[in-house]
Design a protein around this motif. Structure first.
Motif, PDB file in Angstrom:
ATOM      1  N   LYS A 240       0.847  -1.314  -0.052  1.00 33.65           N
ATOM      2  CA  LYS A 240       0.092   0.036  -0.109  1.00 33.65           C
ATOM      3  C   LYS A 240       0.851   1.008   0.095  1.00 33.65           C
ATOM      4  CE  LYS A 240      -1.081   1.389   4.729  1.00 33.65           C
ATOM      5  NZ  LYS A 240      -2.193   1.732   5.401  1.00 33.65           N
ATOM      6  N   LYS A 241       0.349   2.305  -0.622  1.00 35.39           N
ATOM      7  CA  LYS A 241       1.090   3.360  -0.677  1.00 35.39           C
ATOM      8  C   LYS A 241       0.317   4.573  -0.082  1.00 35.39           C
ATOM      9  CE  LYS A 241       3.396   4.551  -4.387  1.00 35.39           C
ATOM     10  NZ  LYS A 241       4.710   4.946  -4.682  1.00 35.39           N
TER      11      LYS A 241
ATOM     12  N   SER B 272      -1.063   8.390   1.366  1.00 36.21           N
ATOM     13  CA  SER B 272      -1.135   9.960   0.977  1.00 36.21           C
ATOM     14  C   SER B 272       0.148  10.582   0.824  1.00 36.21           C
ATOM     15  CB  SER B 272      -2.277  10.425   1.630  1.00 36.21           C
ATOM     16  OG  SER B 272      -1.980  10.713   2.974  1.00 36.21           O
ATOM     17  N   ALA B 273       1.192  10.274   1.637  1.00 35.26           N
ATOM     18  CA  ALA B 273       2.514  10.846   1.674  1.00 35.26           C
ATOM     19  C   ALA B 273       3.309  10.226   0.531  1.00 35.26           C
ATOM     20  CB  ALA B 273       2.940  10.975   2.940  1.00 35.26           C
ATOM     21  N   GLY B 274       2.899   8.987   0.042  1.00 33.97           N
ATOM     22  CA  GLY B 274       3.629   8.397  -0.967  1.00 33.97           C
ATOM     23  C   GLY B 274       4.641   7.409  -0.348  1.00 33.97           C
ATOM     24  N   ALA B 275       4.619   7.153   0.973  1.00 41.96           N
ATOM     25  CA  ALA B 275       5.176   5.848   1.616  1.00 41.96           C
ATOM     26  C   ALA B 275       4.759   4.610   1.214  1.00 41.96           C
ATOM     27  CB  ALA B 275       5.407   6.475   3.110  1.00 41.96           C
ATOM     28  N   ASN B 276       5.664   3.488   0.986  1.00 46.69           N
ATOM     29  CA  ASN B 276       5.281   2.373   0.414  1.00 46.69           C
ATOM     30  C   ASN B 276       5.343   1.279   2.043  1.00 46.69           C
ATOM     31  OD1 ASN B 276       5.051   2.248  -2.355  1.00 46.69           O
ATOM     32  ND2 ASN B 276       7.163   2.981  -2.253  1.00 46.69           N
ATOM     33  N   THR B 277       4.392   0.238   2.120  1.00 42.20           N
ATOM     34  CA  THR B 277       4.273  -0.427   3.319  1.00 42.20           C
ATOM     35  C   THR B 277       3.935  -1.764   2.591  1.00 42.20           C
ATOM     36  OG1 THR B 277       3.566   1.231   4.737  1.00 42.20           O
ATOM     37  CG2 THR B 277       3.475  -1.038   5.350  1.00 42.20           C
ATOM     38  N   ASN B 278       4.836  -2.835   2.753  1.00 39.45           N
ATOM     39  CA  ASN B 278       4.425  -4.091   2.299  1.00 39.45           C
ATOM     40  C   ASN B 278       3.257  -4.768   3.490  1.00 39.45           C
ATOM     41  OD1 ASN B 278       5.566  -7.454   2.591  1.00 39.45           O
ATOM     42  ND2 ASN B 278       5.011  -6.586   0.714  1.00 39.45           N
ATOM     43  N   ILE B 279       2.100  -5.377   2.744  1.00 38.46           N
ATOM     44  CA  ILE B 279       1.306  -6.151   3.760  1.00 38.46           C
ATOM     45  C   ILE B 279       1.559  -7.558   3.767  1.00 38.46           C
ATOM     46  CG2 ILE B 279      -0.980  -6.327   3.909  1.00 38.46           C
ATOM     47  CD1 ILE B 279      -1.469  -3.609   2.659  1.00 38.46           C
ATOM     48  N   PRO B 280       2.360  -8.366   4.576  1.00 35.47           N
ATOM     49  CA  PRO B 280       2.330  -9.569   4.629  1.00 35.47           C
ATOM     50  C   PRO B 280       1.032 -10.270   4.471  1.00 35.47           C
ATOM     51  CG  PRO B 280       3.350  -8.752   6.465  1.00 35.47           C
ATOM     52  CD  PRO B 280       2.424  -7.310   5.890  1.00 35.47           C
ATOM     53  N   LEU B 281       1.145 -11.260   3.615  1.00 33.05           N
ATOM     54  CA  LEU B 281       0.027 -12.119   3.246  1.00 33.05           C
ATOM     55  C   LEU B 281       0.185 -13.676   3.707  1.00 33.05           C
ATOM     56  CD1 LEU B 281      -0.575 -11.197  -0.410  1.00 33.05           C
ATOM     57  CD2 LEU B 281      -1.789 -10.337   1.690  1.00 33.05           C
ATOM     58  N   SER B 282      -0.759 -14.211   4.259  1.00 32.53           N
ATOM     59  CA  SER B 282      -0.576 -15.663   4.744  1.00 32.53           C
ATOM     60  C   SER B 282      -2.055 -16.406   4.583  1.00 32.53           C
ATOM     61  CB  SER B 282      -0.413 -15.745   6.248  1.00 32.53           C
ATOM     62  OG  SER B 282      -0.289 -16.860   6.787  1.00 32.53           O
TER      63      SER B 282
ATOM     64  N   LEU C  62      -6.627  -0.022   4.809  1.00 30.17           N
ATOM     65  CA  LEU C  62      -6.346   0.915   3.561  1.00 30.17           C
ATOM     66  C   LEU C  62      -7.495   2.038   3.909  1.00 30.17           C
ATOM     67  CD1 LEU C  62      -7.025  -1.849   0.991  1.00 30.17           C
ATOM     68  CD2 LEU C  62      -4.853  -1.054   1.800  1.00 30.17           C
ATOM     69  N   LEU C  63      -6.692   3.093   3.771  1.00 26.72           N
ATOM     70  CA  LEU C  63      -7.139   4.504   4.175  1.00 26.72           C
ATOM     71  C   LEU C  63      -7.658   5.479   3.082  1.00 26.72           C
ATOM     72  CD1 LEU C  63      -4.858   5.343   7.048  1.00 26.72           C
ATOM     73  CD2 LEU C  63      -7.074   4.117   7.240  1.00 26.72           C
ATOM     74  N   ALA C  64      -8.069   6.679   3.290  1.00 28.92           N
ATOM     75  CA  ALA C  64      -8.549   7.488   2.165  1.00 28.92           C
ATOM     76  C   ALA C  64      -7.297   8.041   1.405  1.00 28.92           C
ATOM     77  CB  ALA C  64      -9.221   8.626   2.673  1.00 28.92           C
ATOM     78  N   ASN C  65      -7.326   8.213  -0.041  1.00 30.11           N
ATOM     79  CA  ASN C  65      -6.279   8.784  -0.773  1.00 30.11           C
ATOM     80  C   ASN C  65      -4.919   7.841  -0.538  1.00 30.11           C
ATOM     81  OD1 ASN C  65      -7.950  11.050  -1.521  1.00 30.11           O
ATOM     82  ND2 ASN C  65      -7.384  11.860   0.572  1.00 30.11           N
ATOM     83  N   GLU C  66      -5.244   6.422  -0.655  1.00 30.66           N
ATOM     84  CA  GLU C  66      -4.114   5.633  -0.645  1.00 30.66           C
ATOM     85  C   GLU C  66      -4.237   4.782  -2.020  1.00 30.66           C
ATOM     86  OE1 GLU C  66      -2.705   4.843   3.781  1.00 30.66           O
ATOM     87  OE2 GLU C  66      -4.163   3.394   2.926  1.00 30.66           O
ATOM     88  N   SER C  67      -3.290   4.006  -2.312  1.00 29.79           N
ATOM     89  CA  SER C  67      -3.479   2.973  -3.226  1.00 29.79           C
ATOM     90  C   SER C  67      -2.803   1.677  -2.784  1.00 29.79           C
ATOM     91  CB  SER C  67      -2.595   3.563  -4.482  1.00 29.79           C
ATOM     92  OG  SER C  67      -1.206   3.936  -4.243  1.00 29.79           O
ATOM     93  N   VAL C  68      -3.091   0.482  -3.559  1.00 27.44           N
ATOM     94  CA  VAL C  68      -2.513  -0.656  -3.184  1.00 27.44           C
ATOM     95  C   VAL C  68      -2.074  -1.308  -4.771  1.00 27.44           C
ATOM     96  CG1 VAL C  68      -4.105  -1.311  -1.529  1.00 27.44           C
ATOM     97  CG2 VAL C  68      -4.802  -1.858  -3.457  1.00 27.44           C
TER      98      VAL C  68
ATOM     99  N   ASP D 137      10.712  -6.988  -3.125  1.00 25.51           N
ATOM    100  CA  ASP D 137      10.649  -6.659  -1.797  1.00 25.51           C
ATOM    101  C   ASP D 137      10.944  -5.298  -1.421  1.00 25.51           C
ATOM    102  OD1 ASP D 137      10.349  -9.285  -0.862  1.00 25.51           O
ATOM    103  OD2 ASP D 137      12.617  -9.782  -1.076  1.00 25.51           O
ATOM    104  N   THR D 138      11.173  -4.509  -2.656  1.00 26.93           N
ATOM    105  CA  THR D 138      11.361  -3.160  -2.605  1.00 26.93           C
ATOM    106  C   THR D 138      10.153  -2.409  -3.326  1.00 26.93           C
ATOM    107  OG1 THR D 138      13.750  -3.782  -3.021  1.00 26.93           O
ATOM    108  CG2 THR D 138      13.142  -1.496  -3.482  1.00 26.93           C
ATOM    109  N   GLY D 139       9.631  -1.535  -2.503  1.00 28.14           N
ATOM    110  CA  GLY D 139       8.681  -0.567  -2.864  1.00 28.14           C
ATOM    111  C   GLY D 139       8.827  -0.186  -4.316  1.00 28.14           C
ATOM    112  N   ASP D 140       7.788   0.151  -5.189  1.00 31.92           N
ATOM    113  CA  ASP D 140       7.773   0.640  -6.285  1.00 31.92           C
ATOM    114  C   ASP D 140       8.734  -0.145  -7.560  1.00 31.92           C
ATOM    115  OD1 ASP D 140       5.840   2.727  -5.795  1.00 31.92           O
ATOM    116  OD2 ASP D 140       7.583   3.974  -5.097  1.00 31.92           O
ATOM    117  N   THR D 141       8.740  -1.290  -7.005  1.00 33.58           N
ATOM    118  CA  THR D 141       9.704  -2.104  -8.108  1.00 33.58           C
ATOM    119  C   THR D 141       9.038  -3.423  -8.393  1.00 33.58           C
ATOM    120  OG1 THR D 141      11.559  -1.454  -7.007  1.00 33.58           O
ATOM    121  CG2 THR D 141      11.829  -3.227  -8.212  1.00 33.58           C
TER     122      THR D 141
END
Length: 168
Positions: free
Chosen positions: A60-61, A63-73, A108-114, A120-124
């Protein structure tokens, strides 16, 4: 022996040549009901894709543009022409999710993206992305009429037009 459409993807050459084709078909963002949040994937191909083998990551990215990996299981196989439900709880609205994540940490909040990627690197290694409102990082343009879906509503991407997704 990992296979995507009959190709041996264990060799470095094949891994570079084969990019999985997956689409984010629907997103339900945070509402007053934490049990209603989900991301749905669609496999438009004629072959199954093992999400663990390709190293699928959900990001998820904010609203400030920071990337966070959401672990899935767990990560499983998505069948050809099949859907794959990733949810914050299980079951979600009576449907058993294929993978889950922790809502309290990764809502997942307002004005974000998934987006989904194989890195393992954001935006890649981005395979597909959906943004809403004024989200930084979206496929073509923000969903200008949707800043945050109302409780029980979702963002569904359909073929055609500027916001189309079915033929990516």
């Amino acid at each position: 022996f990992n296979q995507v459409s009959g190709l041996d993807t264990t060799s470095p050459v094949a891994q570079l040549a084969v990019q999985p084709h997956l689409l984010i078909s629907e997103v339900q963002t945070r509402t007053s009901d934490a049990n209603a949040e989900f991301v749905e994937l669609y496999n438009p191909t004629t072959y199954s894709i093992d999400l663990a083998d390709i190293g699928l990551k959900l990001w998820k990215k904010n609203s400030a543009g920071a990337n966070t990996n959401i672990p899935l299981s767990p990560l499983r196989v998505i069948s050809d022409k099949g859907y794959y439900l990733i949810a914050s709880t299980n079951p979600i609205n009576g449907v058993v999710a294929d993978s889950t994540y922790t809502y309290a940490t990764y809502a997942l909040l307002a004005n974000e993206s998934v987006y989904i990627s194989t890195s393992d690197t954001g935006d890649t290694g981005v395979i597909d992305i959906v943004g809403w409102g004024t989200a930084p990082g979206n496929e073509k343009r923000p969903f200008s009429t949707v800043s945050q879906p109302s409780a029980g509503d979702s963002i569904e991407r359909k073929p055609g037009g500027l916001d189309g997704n079915g033929t990516d």
